[in-house]
Scaffold this motif. Structure first.
Motif, PDB file in Angstrom:
ATOM      1  N   THR A  57       3.891   4.235  83.644  1.00 43.09           N
ATOM      2  CA  THR A  57       4.389   2.887  83.379  1.00 43.09           C
ATOM      3  C   THR A  57       4.905   2.321  84.689  1.00 43.09           C
ATOM      4  N   VAL A  58       4.199   1.341  85.199  1.00 45.52           N
ATOM      5  CA  VAL A  58       4.552   0.713  86.464  1.00 45.52           C
ATOM      6  C   VAL A  58       4.664  -0.780  86.227  1.00 45.52           C
ATOM      7  N   VAL A  59       5.744  -1.356  86.695  1.00 46.10           N
ATOM      8  CA  VAL A  59       5.926  -2.793  86.587  1.00 46.10           C
ATOM      9  C   VAL A  59       5.354  -3.429  87.845  1.00 46.10           C
ATOM     10  N   VAL A  60       4.369  -4.295  87.678  1.00 48.68           N
ATOM     11  CA  VAL A  60       3.752  -4.970  88.805  1.00 48.68           C
ATOM     12  C   VAL A  60       4.421  -6.323  88.969  1.00 48.68           C
ATOM     13  N   VAL A  61       4.999  -6.512  90.153  1.00 52.19           N
ATOM     14  CA  VAL A  61       5.699  -7.757  90.440  1.00 52.19           C
ATOM     15  C   VAL A  61       4.765  -8.643  91.249  1.00 52.19           C
ATOM     16  N   PRO A  62       4.572  -9.901  90.860  1.00 48.58           N
ATOM     17  CA  PRO A  62       3.693 -10.768  91.637  1.00 48.58           C
ATOM     18  C   PRO A  62       4.270 -11.055  93.024  1.00 48.58           C
ATOM     19  N   GLN A  63       3.402 -11.486  93.923  1.00 49.62           N
ATOM     20  CA  GLN A  63       3.819 -11.785  95.291  1.00 49.62           C
ATOM     21  C   GLN A  63       4.874 -12.877  95.282  1.00 49.62           C
ATOM     22  N   GLN A  64       5.940 -12.637  96.023  1.00 49.07           N
ATOM     23  CA  GLN A  64       7.049 -13.580  96.080  1.00 49.07           C
ATOM     24  C   GLN A  64       6.765 -14.673  97.107  1.00 49.07           C
ATOM     25  N   ALA A  65       7.548 -15.740  97.067  1.00 42.18           N
ATOM     26  CA  ALA A  65       7.358 -16.872  97.974  1.00 42.18           C
ATOM     27  C   ALA A  65       7.640 -16.492  99.421  1.00 42.18           C
ATOM     28  N   ASP A  66       8.492 -15.493  99.653  1.00 46.00           N
ATOM     29  CA  ASP A  66       8.832 -15.089 101.019  1.00 46.00           C
ATOM     30  C   ASP A  66       8.024 -13.886 101.486  1.00 46.00           C
ATOM     31  N   GLU A  67       6.863 -13.637 100.888  1.00 48.96           N
ATOM     32  CA  GLU A  67       6.005 -12.518 101.252  1.00 48.96           C
ATOM     33  C   GLU A  67       4.621 -13.018 101.625  1.00 48.96           C
ATOM     34  N   PHE A  68       3.888 -12.199 102.371  1.00 50.44           N
ATOM     35  CA  PHE A  68       2.506 -12.512 102.728  1.00 50.44           C
ATOM     36  C   PHE A  68       1.700 -11.225 102.735  1.00 50.44           C
ATOM     37  N   VAL A  69       0.379 -11.361 102.648  1.00 48.53           N
ATOM     38  CA  VAL A  69      -0.536 -10.218 102.710  1.00 48.53           C
ATOM     39  C   VAL A  69      -1.198 -10.243 104.076  1.00 48.53           C
ATOM     40  N   CYS A  70      -1.044  -9.156 104.818  1.00 49.07           N
ATOM     41  CA  CYS A  70      -1.640  -9.045 106.147  1.00 49.07           C
ATOM     42  C   CYS A  70      -3.160  -8.971 106.005  1.00 49.07           C
ATOM     43  N   THR A  71      -3.864  -9.742 106.835  1.00 41.46           N
ATOM     44  CA  THR A  71      -5.329  -9.758 106.762  1.00 41.46           C
ATOM     45  C   THR A  71      -5.969  -8.563 107.467  1.00 41.46           C
ATOM     46  N   HIS A  72      -5.161  -7.734 108.133  1.00 43.04           N
ATOM     47  CA  HIS A  72      -5.695  -6.539 108.793  1.00 43.04           C
ATOM     48  C   HIS A  72      -5.468  -5.284 107.943  1.00 43.04           C
ATOM     49  N   CYS A  73      -4.222  -5.052 107.503  1.00 40.22           N
ATOM     50  CA  CYS A  73      -3.924  -3.827 106.746  1.00 40.22           C
ATOM     51  C   CYS A  73      -3.853  -4.072 105.240  1.00 40.22           C
ATOM     52  N   PHE A  74      -3.858  -5.337 104.823  1.00 40.51           N
ATOM     53  CA  PHE A  74      -3.847  -5.737 103.413  1.00 40.51           C
ATOM     54  C   PHE A  74      -2.599  -5.279 102.657  1.00 40.51           C
ATOM     55  N   LEU A  75      -1.500  -5.097 103.388  1.00 40.27           N
ATOM     56  CA  LEU A  75      -0.228  -4.752 102.767  1.00 40.27           C
ATOM     57  C   LEU A  75       0.615  -6.003 102.606  1.00 40.27           C
ATOM     58  N   VAL A  76       1.483  -5.998 101.600  1.00 43.81           N
ATOM     59  CA  VAL A  76       2.391  -7.114 101.385  1.00 43.81           C
ATOM     60  C   VAL A  76       3.630  -6.883 102.229  1.00 43.81           C
ATOM     61  N   HIS A  77       3.986  -7.895 103.041  1.00 41.49           N
ATOM     62  CA  HIS A  77       5.141  -7.815 103.930  1.00 41.49           C
ATOM     63  C   HIS A  77       6.052  -9.006 103.691  1.00 41.49           C
ATOM     64  N   HIS A  78       7.291  -8.866 104.114  1.00 36.03           N
ATOM     65  CA  HIS A  78       8.240  -9.976 104.098  1.00 36.03           C
ATOM     66  C   HIS A  78       7.879 -10.930 105.236  1.00 36.03           C
ATOM     67  N   ARG A  79       8.180 -12.218 105.073  1.00 32.81           N
ATOM     68  CA  ARG A  79       7.862 -13.221 106.099  1.00 32.81           C
ATOM     69  C   ARG A  79       8.485 -12.900 107.453  1.00 32.81           C
ATOM     70  N   SER A  80       9.567 -12.147 107.478  1.00 29.39           N
ATOM     71  CA  SER A  80      10.193 -11.787 108.750  1.00 29.39           C
ATOM     72  C   SER A  80       9.304 -10.865 109.584  1.00 29.39           C
ATOM     73  N   GLN A  81       8.273 -10.257 108.972  1.00 30.49           N
ATOM     74  CA  GLN A  81       7.362  -9.368 109.682  1.00 30.49           C
ATOM     75  C   GLN A  81       6.064 -10.066 110.084  1.00 30.49           C
ATOM     76  N   LEU A  82       6.015 -11.378 109.946  1.00 31.07           N
ATOM     77  CA  LEU A  82       4.827 -12.144 110.315  1.00 31.07           C
ATOM     78  C   LEU A  82       4.767 -12.293 111.826  1.00 31.07           C
ATOM     79  N   ALA A  83       3.702 -11.793 112.436  1.00 33.10           N
ATOM     80  CA  ALA A  83       3.553 -11.860 113.892  1.00 33.10           C
ATOM     81  C   ALA A  83       2.780 -13.097 114.308  1.00 33.10           C
ATOM     82  N   SER A  84       1.679 -13.387 113.620  1.00 28.77           N
ATOM     83  CA  SER A  84       0.886 -14.565 113.969  1.00 28.77           C
ATOM     84  C   SER A  84       0.240 -15.157 112.728  1.00 28.77           C
ATOM     85  N   ASP A  85       0.030 -16.470 112.829  1.00 26.97           N
ATOM     86  CA  ASP A  85      -0.591 -17.221 111.746  1.00 26.97           C
ATOM     87  C   ASP A  85      -1.686 -18.085 112.352  1.00 26.97           C
TER      88      ASP A  85
END
Length: 97
Positions: A57-85
């Motif tokens: 039983t796993v609760v899946v939480v949708p992506q939050q407004a302050d998160e993004f998915v990295c286009t290289h590693c495909f992991l969800v990160h907080h916006r503070s870890q955004l290096a380039s856009d």
């Protein structure tokens, strides 16, 4: 005597060419298996290895407004870890390094 050419002796245990390696019997390249070891390994069971009766039983939480998915590693990160856009390509600080 040419000092740049590698020396080859009969007792170094390496084969001289690809043809020699392919000509060898594939059975002689591997150490023989002890039947006792094989049966002992089959009888060994790790504790908690049988999970067939478990229900996950796993609760899946949708992506939050302050998160993004990295286009290289495909992991969800907080916006503070955004290096380039650049051109819509969101890249985290780990992948940008």
């Amino acid at each position: 005597m040419d000092y740049d050419t590698p020396r080859k002796s009969e007792d170094d245990g390496t084969a001289g060419s690809l043809e020699e390696l392919q000509a060898r019997d594939p059975v002689e390249r591997w150490a023989p298996l002890d039947e006792e070891d094989v049966t002992a390994a089959d009888a060994f069971e790790l504790p908690g290895a049988d999970l067939s009766g478990e229900e996950l039983t796993v609760v899946v939480v949708p992506q939050q407004a302050d998160e993004f998915v990295c286009t290289h590693c495909f992991l969800v990160h907080h916006r503070s870890q955004l290096a380039s856009d650049a051109a819509g390509q969101l890249v985290c600080t780990e992948c940008a390094a």
